[in-house]
Design a protein around this motif. Structure first.
Motif, PDB file in Angstrom:
ATOM      1  N   TYR A 145       0.040  -6.364  10.638  1.00  0.00           N
ATOM      2  CA  TYR A 145      -0.482  -5.604   9.498  1.00  0.00           C
ATOM      3  C   TYR A 145       0.554  -5.464   8.395  1.00  0.00           C
ATOM      4  N   SER A 149       0.036  -7.171   4.711  1.00  0.00           N
ATOM      5  CA  SER A 149      -0.089  -6.271   3.563  1.00  0.00           C
ATOM      6  C   SER A 149       1.078  -6.443   2.596  1.00  0.00           C
ATOM      7  N   ALA A 153       0.680  -7.764  -1.276  1.00  0.00           N
ATOM      8  CA  ALA A 153       1.149  -6.935  -2.380  1.00  0.00           C
ATOM      9  C   ALA A 153       2.256  -7.610  -3.193  1.00  0.00           C
ATOM     10  N   ARG A 220       4.135   3.585   4.373  1.00  0.00           N
ATOM     11  CA  ARG A 220       2.793   3.289   3.885  1.00  0.00           C
ATOM     12  C   ARG A 220       1.855   4.490   3.951  1.00  0.00           C
TER      13      ARG A 220
END
Length: 297
Positions: A145, A149, A153, A220
């Motif tokens: 993950y 991510s 980004a 996060r």
């Protein structure tokens, strides 16, 4: 019409001149008060204090006057590293010495274990939370993950935190297994004959897997409540594993405590490495970004 008489102080003046100061003016507005020649400054500082000339307090803590940007320097210097790494490393060395020599601390540990051991199904399930089949897949999901991510980004060096966490997980057996062979501590009576119980591999697996997952997910989370909840979950999982291992009789209490100390050193060193790497990357990015006032040269 009669002419209005001019003030005596200006009679005969042929040109304009600066107005004369009147008594009662603030000394801060006197041009010669500071030597700067500015009627609006009361000291001899330059118009703008350079950022590099600003001084912080003794530990460089943000929020001093003037504010000092950046991380607190007490986390960066040698004294800070000794505080973060020295205590768990010293405690691990002490426990290892006592266990290897079967000293008084190891004998007290065995007496404590005999009063705590009570095998049951719940303690066995809790101990299994520190096994490779459970803890490592949890870390693998978090690594995937975070990597996906971060790449989506467009983060610089998005691959570094997952790579460091995966590398640290691979280091665990490389450190634990030789220690087990070197110390060769027998297990609790319910485990029967055999050696290699110090330090606890299940404890180390749980601490590194759940600890790395927590460190990767914390940045996060948007709210302090969510971060506290994640930290609490990580602590609860590791305490549950430790309780299950000791209660079931898989390990002596010092086996678990030693793994905690060892993994605290590994996790702290990895977190400091990542922190410095991200900070250097951020500084390079800031230095390469053109100023909105001047534009690229």
């Amino acid at each position: 019409m009669r002419e209005t008489p001019r003030p005596q102080g200006t009679v005969g003046d042929t040109g304009s001149r600066p107005p004369q100061l009147h008594p009662g003016r603030a000394l801060a507005h006197t041009p010669g008060a500071s030597g700067s020649g500015s009627p609006h400054r009361s000291d001899s500082r330059p118009p703008q204090t350079p950022r590099g000339a600003r001084r912080s307090d003794l530990v460089g803590r943000p929020g001093t006057t003037p504010p000092v940007p950046g991380r607190p320097t007490f986390l960066l210097g040698l004294p800070g590293l000794l505080r973060l790494l020295g205590l768990p490393a010293a405690l691990f060395a002490l426990i290892t010495w006592q266990v290897a020599a079967h000293g008084p601390l190891a004998r007290a540990d065995e007496r404590l274990s005999r009063s705590l051991v009570h095998p049951d199904r719940v303690s066995e399930l809790l101990a299994d939370l520190g096994g490779v089949p459970v803890a490592v897949p949890v870390l693998a999901v978090v690594l995937g993950y975070v990597a996906l991510s971060g790449r989506a980004a467009g983060r610089e060096r998005w691959w570094l935190p997952p790579a460091v966490a995966a590398g640290l997980m691979a280091v665990v057996p490389a450190v634990i297994v030789p220690l087990k062979e070197l110390v060769a501590r027998p297990g609790p009576p319910v485990m029967g004959p055999g050696t290699g119980f110090y330090p606890s591999g299940h404890t180390a697996t749980a601490v590194v897997a759940y600890g790395c997952a927590t460190l990767l997910l914390l940045p996060r989370l948007r709210t302090a409540r969510a971060r506290r909840g994640l930290l609490g979950l990580c602590l609860a999982l590791n305490l549950a594993v430790a309780f299950g291992l000791v209660r079931r009789g898989y390990h002596w209490p010092l086996d678990v405590l030693a793994s905690w100390c060892l993994c605290a050193v590994l996790l702290t060193a990895s977190a400091l490495f990542l922190d410095r790497s991200v900070s250097r990357s951020s500084r390079r990015s800031s230095a390469g970004t053109p100023s909105p006032r001047t534009g690229p040269s």
